[in-house]
Design a protein around this motif. Structure first.
Motif, PDB file in Angstrom:
ATOM      1  N   ALA A 207      12.054  39.348  51.051  1.00 12.20           N
ATOM      2  CA  ALA A 207      11.212  39.843  49.962  1.00 12.20           C
ATOM      3  C   ALA A 207      10.510  41.094  50.460  1.00 12.20           C
ATOM      4  O   ALA A 207      10.091  41.157  51.631  1.00 12.20           O
ATOM      5  CB  ALA A 207      10.196  38.793  49.518  1.00 12.20           C
ATOM      6  N   VAL A 208      10.381  42.069  49.602  1.00 11.26           N
ATOM      7  CA  VAL A 208       9.723  43.318  49.972  1.00 11.26           C
ATOM      8  C   VAL A 208       8.283  43.034  50.391  1.00 11.26           C
ATOM      9  O   VAL A 208       7.541  42.343  49.691  1.00 11.26           O
ATOM     10  CB  VAL A 208       9.748  44.311  48.798  1.00 11.26           C
ATOM     11  CG1 VAL A 208       8.969  45.568  49.147  1.00 11.26           C
ATOM     12  CG2 VAL A 208      11.168  44.656  48.430  1.00 11.26           C
ATOM     13  N   GLY A 209       7.903  43.541  51.561  1.00  7.04           N
ATOM     14  CA  GLY A 209       6.556  43.334  52.062  1.00  7.04           C
ATOM     15  C   GLY A 209       6.383  42.102  52.921  1.00  7.04           C
ATOM     16  O   GLY A 209       5.287  41.867  53.436  1.00  7.04           O
ATOM     17  N   TYR A 210       7.460  41.315  53.087  1.00  5.06           N
ATOM     18  CA  TYR A 210       7.384  40.092  53.880  1.00  5.06           C
ATOM     19  C   TYR A 210       8.445  40.107  54.978  1.00  5.06           C
ATOM     20  O   TYR A 210       9.517  40.708  54.815  1.00  5.06           O
ATOM     21  CB  TYR A 210       7.603  38.856  52.995  1.00  5.06           C
ATOM     22  CG  TYR A 210       6.506  38.631  51.986  1.00  5.06           C
ATOM     23  CD1 TYR A 210       5.446  37.775  52.270  1.00  5.06           C
ATOM     24  CD2 TYR A 210       6.521  39.275  50.760  1.00  5.06           C
ATOM     25  CE1 TYR A 210       4.431  37.569  51.351  1.00  5.06           C
ATOM     26  CE2 TYR A 210       5.506  39.083  49.828  1.00  5.06           C
ATOM     27  CZ  TYR A 210       4.471  38.231  50.129  1.00  5.06           C
ATOM     28  OH  TYR A 210       3.466  38.038  49.226  1.00  5.06           O
ATOM     29  N   ALA A 211       8.130  39.441  56.071  1.00  8.61           N
ATOM     30  CA  ALA A 211       9.108  39.284  57.137  1.00  8.61           C
ATOM     31  C   ALA A 211      10.174  38.297  56.687  1.00  8.61           C
ATOM     32  O   ALA A 211       9.859  37.267  56.084  1.00  8.61           O
ATOM     33  CB  ALA A 211       8.428  38.778  58.405  1.00  8.61           C
ATOM     34  N   PRO A 212      11.463  38.598  56.945  1.00  3.74           N
ATOM     35  CA  PRO A 212      12.526  37.682  56.511  1.00  3.74           C
ATOM     36  C   PRO A 212      12.457  36.356  57.257  1.00  3.74           C
ATOM     37  O   PRO A 212      11.947  36.272  58.376  1.00  3.74           O
ATOM     38  CB  PRO A 212      13.806  38.449  56.848  1.00  3.74           C
ATOM     39  CG  PRO A 212      13.415  39.428  57.901  1.00  3.74           C
ATOM     40  CD  PRO A 212      11.986  39.791  57.623  1.00  3.74           C
ATOM     41  N   ALA A 213      12.969  35.319  56.617  1.00  2.54           N
ATOM     42  CA  ALA A 213      13.031  33.994  57.221  1.00  2.54           C
ATOM     43  C   ALA A 213      14.458  33.474  57.118  1.00  2.54           C
ATOM     44  O   ALA A 213      15.179  33.802  56.178  1.00  2.54           O
ATOM     45  CB  ALA A 213      12.062  33.035  56.529  1.00  2.54           C
ATOM     46  N   ALA A 214      14.863  32.693  58.092  1.00  2.72           N
ATOM     47  CA  ALA A 214      16.219  32.139  58.097  1.00  2.72           C
ATOM     48  C   ALA A 214      16.164  30.669  58.476  1.00  2.72           C
ATOM     49  O   ALA A 214      15.285  30.231  59.218  1.00  2.72           O
ATOM     50  CB  ALA A 214      17.107  32.903  59.076  1.00  2.72           C
ATOM     51  N   SER A 215      17.103  29.901  57.935  1.00 10.35           N
ATOM     52  CA  SER A 215      17.195  28.489  58.265  1.00 10.35           C
ATOM     53  C   SER A 215      18.623  28.028  58.045  1.00 10.35           C
ATOM     54  O   SER A 215      19.441  28.743  57.456  1.00 10.35           O
ATOM     55  CB  SER A 215      16.227  27.657  57.416  1.00 10.35           C
ATOM     56  OG  SER A 215      16.568  27.752  56.044  1.00 10.35           O
ATOM     57  N   SER A 216      18.913  26.848  58.517  1.00  5.34           N
ATOM     58  CA  SER A 216      20.230  26.250  58.323  1.00  5.34           C
ATOM     59  C   SER A 216      20.144  25.161  57.261  1.00  5.34           C
ATOM     60  O   SER A 216      19.097  24.519  57.094  1.00  5.34           O
ATOM     61  CB  SER A 216      20.742  25.645  59.634  1.00  5.34           C
ATOM     62  OG  SER A 216      20.885  26.647  60.619  1.00  5.34           O
ATOM     63  N   VAL A 217      21.237  24.968  56.547  1.00  6.63           N
ATOM     64  CA  VAL A 217      21.263  23.945  55.519  1.00  6.63           C
ATOM     65  C   VAL A 217      22.638  23.294  55.510  1.00  6.63           C
ATOM     66  O   VAL A 217      23.651  23.952  55.807  1.00  6.63           O
ATOM     67  CB  VAL A 217      20.933  24.544  54.128  1.00  6.63           C
ATOM     68  CG1 VAL A 217      22.013  25.509  53.677  1.00  6.63           C
ATOM     69  CG2 VAL A 217      20.733  23.445  53.092  1.00  6.63           C
ATOM     70  N   ILE A 218      22.667  22.018  55.214  1.00  5.12           N
ATOM     71  CA  ILE A 218      23.918  21.277  55.123  1.00  5.12           C
ATOM     72  C   ILE A 218      24.208  21.001  53.649  1.00  5.12           C
ATOM     73  O   ILE A 218      23.369  20.439  52.938  1.00  5.12           O
ATOM     74  CB  ILE A 218      23.853  19.948  55.902  1.00  5.12           C
ATOM     75  CG1 ILE A 218      23.549  20.219  57.383  1.00  5.12           C
ATOM     76  CG2 ILE A 218      25.160  19.183  55.742  1.00  5.12           C
ATOM     77  CD1 ILE A 218      24.627  20.999  58.097  1.00  5.12           C
TER      78      ILE A 218
END
Length: 273
Positions: free
Chosen positions: A58-69
């Motif tokens: 999102a613009v203005g936010y640090a990206p986040a990542a995760s795993s999903v099954i």
């Protein structure tokens, strides 16, 4: 079937413009979806069972990542995702900052009759922040609250809180806080050590502080946002009044939960708007 997620800021607000991208284990994009006005992502596109990587931006936010099954149903439930403002791993730029009381709040919650809570706030306060240029642990905070500005939404109760039973605002018109140190408690969280003066008593108090980031305002300035919490005991500040009911329950709890939402403007004074 498909993907579901909820995107929020650290203080619980929806990030309505967030984008969720899903990639398979080869790195190929299999899905891209945008959050709605409530920060919710609901996409009905079915996916093959297996492991995937989810990236939220999102613009203005640090990206986040995760795993999903993804299960045999083709459903992927990412759940709640918290995004931090860009710059959230640092403190604001060095120098003076001035707390903006119009866009800040100083609130407290006390237990009432053992079954509910009374919420109050102080409507008149001021303060300054000095971010140290070399060693951020030497940064300083000072604030002054007008005790008589307490507002719980009930005039009779407010009058009692201003009386000698509690704040005694005639004798002690100001509540003061002066920081004495700062220690890191995480990438964007800090413990602010300080001294709180209230009801003629000065006690050491620690604030749990979260830095929410900085950004421009509509008046050409730069603002920083913080959220801080702490707990206080009334007896520590010589406020020992209480009415005990027949069941042995105190009418007003002795512990206060203090919640601060602060906006500060860069510079030594507030803009003239």
């Amino acid at each position: 079937m498909g993907l579901t997620a909820r995107i929020r800021t650290r203080d619980g607000w929806a990030v309505s413009h967030a984008v969720v991208t899903v990639a398979d284990m080869t790195g190929a994009q299999v899905l891209r979806a945008e959050a709605d006005a409530e920060g919710a992502v609901r996409d009905a596109t079915p996916m093959e069972p297996g492991a995937y990587t989810v990236i939220i931006t999102a613009v203005g936010y640090a990206p986040a990542a995760s795993s999903v099954i993804v299960t045999a149903s083709g459903r992927a439930e990412v759940g709640p995702v918290t995004l931090a403002r860009q710059g959230g791993t640092e403190l604001p730029p060095p120098g003076p900052w001035t707390i903006d009381p119009v866009h800040s709040s100083v609130a407290a919650v006390a237990q009432h009759l053992g079954i509910s809570s009374v919420h109050g706030r102080f409507t008149e306060f001021s303060g300054s922040i000095e971010i140290a240029p070399d060693d951020v642990t030497k940064s300083r905070v000072e604030a002054v609250i007008r005790a008589a500005s307490i507002d719980t939404g009930n005039g009779m109760r407010d009058g009692h809180l201003k009386s000698p039973d509690f704040l005694d605002v005639e004798r002690f018109p100001e509540i003061t806080f002066r920081s004495t140190g700062l220690t890191a408690a995480g990438s964007d969280r800090w413990t602010v050590h300080g001294e709180l003066g209230m009801h003629g008593v000065v006690r050491p108090v620690d604030l749990d502080l979260a830095y929410l980031g900085t950004g421009p305002d509509p008046w050409g300035g730069t603002r920083a946002a913080f959220r801080a919490t702490t707990g206080l005991h009334r007896e520590d500040f010589a406020m020992n009044y209480n009415q005990v009911l027949q069941a042995g329950i105190a009418a007003v709890g002795t512990t206060l939960k203090v919640e601060l939402d602060i906006q500060a403007v860069q510079g030594e004074s507030l803009p003239a708007v």
